[in-house]
Enzyme design. Structure first.
Site, short mmCIF file in Angstrom:
data_model
loop_
_atom_site.label_atom_id
_atom_site.label_comp_id
_atom_site.label_asym_id
_atom_site.label_seq_id
_atom_site.Cartn_x
_atom_site.Cartn_y
_atom_site.Cartn_z
N HIS A 1 -11.95 -2.00 1.52
CA HIS A 1 -10.56 -1.74 1.90
C HIS A 1 -10.49 -0.91 3.18
CE1 HIS A 1 -6.29 -1.89 1.25
NE2 HIS A 1 -6.20 -0.58 1.40
N LYS B 1 -2.85 -12.47 -1.88
CA LYS B 1 -2.25 -11.65 -2.94
C LYS B 1 -0.99 -12.33 -3.47
CE LYS B 1 -0.68 -6.90 -3.76
NZ LYS B 1 -0.46 -5.57 -3.13
N ARG C 1 -8.48 -9.17 2.16
CA ARG C 1 -8.80 -8.30 1.04
C ARG C 1 -10.14 -8.74 0.47
NH1 ARG C 1 -3.38 -9.59 1.00
NH2 ARG C 1 -1.95 -7.80 1.02
N ARG D 1 -10.48 -3.34 5.88
CA ARG D 1 -9.14 -3.95 6.04
C ARG D 1 -8.21 -2.99 6.78
NH1 ARG D 1 -5.05 -7.47 4.49
NH2 ARG D 1 -3.21 -6.46 3.56
N TYR E 1 0.66 2.86 9.05
CA TYR E 1 -0.61 2.94 9.76
C TYR E 1 -0.37 3.40 11.20
CZ TYR E 1 -3.05 0.31 6.09
OH TYR E 1 -3.61 -0.10 4.91
N HIS F 1 1.19 -8.05 5.20
CA HIS F 1 1.94 -7.01 4.49
C HIS F 1 3.31 -7.56 4.14
CE1 HIS F 1 -0.58 -3.66 6.55
NE2 HIS F 1 -1.09 -3.99 5.41
#
Length: 304
Positions: free
Chosen positions: A246, A183, A155, A249, A281, A272
């Site tokens: 992003h 994150k 990120r 990413r 995705y 994730h």
């Protein structure tokens, strides 16, 4: 009640300040805290302008705030949904902290945000190769930034936080690795592919400590500057669609799936929390490749 400073910013009474501080103190990530603080400032300033006590507000007044975001501030649907979500969470915490008896935002109407699955697909292989080349020719810092985002799936805040010590002479099980805080303040360690390591070493130069990526003034690269760098590189690379950190990413996830990496491994690489996120995705890219339009066009072509 709220009062105003000479520049119009809200000054909070003790009860409201306690509620705001109690909400913001839940978040350790500086970027998250800063974002939520901005959202609350917009809300509290609106309350002051309309003479509303935030701790005595009613749902109809919150609906009026929602209309203000849409009609006067002209915020996008996604931004309105986000800001109303922050306000609703603020009141949930205030109730839990026993500062309020009820949550006035419990039944607040929050607009639905519909995302086009195609927007989840990142750059294709040719486009990413072009922006990586443009970054390499521009400067070591930009090359390293694009490599971290697109080849390691970081990120933008994670990439900006990297120090030289995060990877220099760090080896585990025969692999040079990158260590960083991801994150949710979760520590993460990932092996560095050789092309990325070359970019990082170029950006490092002869330094052994300090921030890896720096702005022209010598300060650590920040999210806004990184966004400008990437956007400009997209233009230089001749990519005819917006390119953001992003988006790079997303490119990491999309191209990893295109390369045949199992979804579970892509999930681990992208960090994730749920496999469902990675699979969205996968569905998006397969929808484009296997769309019914292709089969129908081929079927009709046979009759021409």
């Amino acid at each position: 009640m709220l009062h105003a400073t000479p520049n119009g910013a809200p000054v909070l009474d003790p009860a409201t300040k306690l509620a705001v501080d109690g909400f913001l103190d839940r978040y350790d990530n500086p970027s998250t805290r800063e974002l939520y603080e901005i959202d609350l400032r917009i809300f509290l300033t609106w309350c002051r302008t309309h003479g509303i006590d935030p701790l005595a507000i009613r749902r109809p007044q919150l609906e009026a705030f929602s209309r203000y975001l849409t009609l006067e501030r002209r915020n996008s649907t996604a931004t309105v949904a986000h800001r109303l979500g922050v306000v609703r969470s603020f009141y949930e915490v205030a109730v839990d902290d026993e500062l309020l008896d009820r949550n006035p935002a419990r039944l607040l109407r929050v607009p639905r945000v519909h995302t086009d699955p195609a927007r989840m697909i990142g750059l294709d292989r040719r486009e990413f190769g072009a922006i990586l080349t443009a970054a390499r020719h521009h400067s070591p810092d930009r090359w390293a930034l694009v490599a971290l985002l697109g080849l390691m799936g970081l990120r933008v805040t994670e990439a900006c936080s990297i120090d030289v010590e995060s990877f220099h002479q760090r080896v585990e099980r025969g692999h040079q690795v990158l260590s960083f805080v991801g994150k949710g303040s979760k520590p993460a360690t990932a092996p560095i592919p050789v092309p990325v390591l070359r970019a990082l070493e170029e950006a490092r130069g002869d330094r052994t400590s300090g921030p890896l990526l720096v702005r022209h003034d010598g300060e650590r690269l920040d999210r806004r500057t990184a966004h400008r760098w990437v956007k400009r590189l997209g233009v230089v690379a001749g990519i005819d669609k917006p390119v953001t950190p992003h988006a790079l990413r997303r490119t990491y996830v999309t191209l990893a799936l295109d390369a045949g990496v199992p979804p579970r491994e892509v999930q681990r690489g992208a960090r994730h929390a749920k496999l469902d996120t990675t699979m969205r995705y996968d569905v998006a890219r397969l929808d484009m490749d296997r769309h019914a339009n292709h089969s129908l066009a081929a079927f009709v072509a046979g009759a021409m």
